[in-house]
Design a protein around this motif. Sequence first.
Motif, short mmCIF file in Angstrom:
data_model
loop_
_atom_site.label_atom_id
_atom_site.label_comp_id
_atom_site.label_asym_id
_atom_site.label_seq_id
_atom_site.Cartn_x
_atom_site.Cartn_y
_atom_site.Cartn_z
N LEU A 11 0.81 -1.22 0.00
CA LEU A 11 0.00 0.00 0.00
C LEU A 11 0.84 1.27 0.00
O LEU A 11 0.34 2.35 0.32
CB LEU A 11 -0.98 0.03 1.19
N ASP A 12 2.12 1.15 -0.35
CA ASP A 12 2.91 2.35 -0.60
C ASP A 12 2.53 2.91 -1.97
O ASP A 12 2.02 2.19 -2.84
CB ASP A 12 4.41 2.04 -0.55
N LEU A 13 2.76 4.19 -2.16
CA LEU A 13 2.35 4.86 -3.38
C LEU A 13 2.96 4.18 -4.60
O LEU A 13 4.16 3.93 -4.66
CB LEU A 13 2.79 6.33 -3.34
N LYS B 196 -1.66 5.29 3.15
CA LYS B 196 -1.87 3.90 2.72
C LYS B 196 -3.35 3.62 2.49
O LYS B 196 -3.73 2.87 1.59
CB LYS B 196 -1.29 2.93 3.76
N GLU C 266 -4.10 4.97 -0.86
CA GLU C 266 -3.58 4.11 -1.92
C GLU C 266 -4.47 2.88 -2.09
O GLU C 266 -4.73 2.45 -3.21
CB GLU C 266 -2.14 3.68 -1.59
N ARG C 267 -4.94 2.33 -0.98
CA ARG C 267 -5.84 1.18 -1.07
C ARG C 267 -7.13 1.57 -1.79
O ARG C 267 -7.63 0.82 -2.65
CB ARG C 267 -6.16 0.64 0.32
N GLU D 28 1.27 3.82 -12.60
CA GLU D 28 -0.02 3.14 -12.66
C GLU D 28 -0.10 2.17 -13.84
O GLU D 28 -0.92 1.24 -13.83
CB GLU D 28 -1.15 4.17 -12.78
#
Length: 266
Positions: free
Chosen positions: A149-151, A189, A192-193, A155
Amino acid sequence: MKTIIAPIDFSDASANALSFAAELSKRASARLIVINILQKGESESETKNKLKSIESDLERSFGSDLNCESSLVQGDLINTLKEIIAAQQPDLIVMGTKGASGLKKILMGSNTVNVIANTKVPVLVIPEVARFENFLMQGKNKIVLATDLDLLENEQALYILKEIAMLIISPKISVLSVRPQNTSLPDMKRMERDFLLSFFTPELETERITVFGSNVINGINYYLNKNEDSGLIAMIARDSGHLIQKHYTREMASYTHYPLLILHET
């Protein structure tokens, strides 16, 4: 996906992985390139005949609409593969592995793990015990994205996962994270999730999963052992400074019994 590369060495493990590669290629209408690197002392003509025989077998098994070709090359695996990647621009590499029993990491120096460590193309690792027929089964339709869940700076790494998921019957994405007991999820986090969950919707059903524990790999395997509907595991290989680093993805690739998709952050 437009192009899938499947390096083979004529072993049972690579033949099993080739079945996965062919199934994905057919469903995605992608080109499948079967590659063998000629070893010292091997007959070039005999190896070419083996490759032609494999092409014929694939056509019989998967139909004449499978877009498949084979190539015999010389050199060491990594440098040769890098040259092929530069020329063919593949979207995915599919490789087999024998895996290991229990926690024995017998594959830490294997070809598959070296490819993960030295290329930036997504790698689908297929254990010898896995079967491509599971992609046809609704009972194995869950994809587990194990993440710290780190950036995620790139993408684009997620698009191949989404595309593969769309080829599975009634797919479901589970975003799984492992963290120590009695800890809360920091806001970054959590954001991010939320991003990961939203990335796959509305096309795919999603859910969030948290496993509490101090060991990442043990936490992931605990969840997999409790949920038999999982058919594919995905992890992001980060260079350093993150919970799921490259050594975690290599460790997972060394003994997982599930197909494992390794994505690269950069």
